[in-house]
Motif scaffolding. Structure first.
Motif, mmCIF file in Angstrom:
data_model
loop_
_atom_site.group_PDB
_atom_site.id
_atom_site.type_symbol
_atom_site.label_atom_id
_atom_site.label_comp_id
_atom_site.label_asym_id
_atom_site.label_seq_id
_atom_site.Cartn_x
_atom_site.Cartn_y
_atom_site.Cartn_z
ATOM 1 N N GLU A 46 5.258 32.580 -14.048
ATOM 2 C CA GLU A 46 4.380 32.614 -12.911
ATOM 3 C C GLU A 46 4.784 31.481 -12.024
ATOM 4 O O GLU A 46 4.872 30.275 -12.583
ATOM 5 C CB GLU A 46 3.063 33.071 -13.098
ATOM 6 N N PHE A 47 4.737 31.653 -10.773
ATOM 7 C CA PHE A 47 4.664 30.575 -9.783
ATOM 8 C C PHE A 47 3.476 29.648 -9.850
ATOM 9 O O PHE A 47 2.508 30.646 -9.700
ATOM 10 C CB PHE A 47 5.133 31.346 -8.391
ATOM 11 N N VAL A 48 3.671 28.596 -9.626
ATOM 12 C CA VAL A 48 2.697 27.560 -9.566
ATOM 13 C C VAL A 48 2.563 26.925 -8.427
ATOM 14 O O VAL A 48 1.443 26.825 -7.601
ATOM 15 C CB VAL A 48 2.646 26.747 -10.627
ATOM 16 N N ALA A 49 3.611 26.205 -7.885
ATOM 17 C CA ALA A 49 3.849 25.458 -6.810
ATOM 18 C C ALA A 49 5.105 25.420 -6.177
ATOM 19 O O ALA A 49 5.916 25.362 -7.025
ATOM 20 C CB ALA A 49 2.964 24.013 -6.834
ATOM 21 N N GLY A 50 5.298 25.059 -5.197
ATOM 22 C CA GLY A 50 6.609 24.672 -4.454
ATOM 23 C C GLY A 50 6.479 23.999 -3.172
ATOM 24 O O GLY A 50 5.569 23.773 -2.528
#
Length: 125
Positions: A46-50
């Protein structure tokens, strides 16, 4: 070709902090986004931060807003994920990723070109 290597993972207690680093060898381009993803045990990645190429636009998963902070130091070719007030549900393998030529921050795995091998973060209650 770009190689990414994460570091900074470990085993901590709930409420502790960790800072993950993502060191890049080779420069993907002059414009690239950096993302952090995680894969909890038995779950999907899953995406956490960008963060975008200028370091001005950031995106976070709702569950980490206010606790995690993403940054980048292009002079060192390194991205960071500062994690505070860690919770047991943050336990996962954390991966960094780079998207070449991106003026935006992708929030899906398929949006990234290069990946690190991952670093384990374990949070005990």
């Amino acid at each position: 070709q770009v190689a990414l290597e994460e570091s900074g993972g470990g085993s901590v207690q709930a409420g502790d902090s960790l800072r993950l680093a993502c060191a890049a060898s080779g420069r993907p381009s002059s414009v690239y986004a950096v993302g952090w993803f995680r894969q909890p045990p038995g779950a999907e990645r899953e995406f956490v931060a960008g963060i975008d190429w200028r370091g001005q636009n950031t995106r976070y998963q709702e569950s980490v807003k206010g606790r995690f902070s993403i940054s980048r130091d292009d002079a060192k070719s390194t991205g960071y994920l500062q994690m505070s007030n860690l919770k047991p549900e943050d336990t996962a393998i954390y991966y960094c990723a780079v998207k070449r030529g991106a003026l935006f921050v992708p929030e899906t795995s398929s949006g990234y070109d290069f990946w690190g091998q991952g670093t384990q973060v374990t949070v005990s209650s």
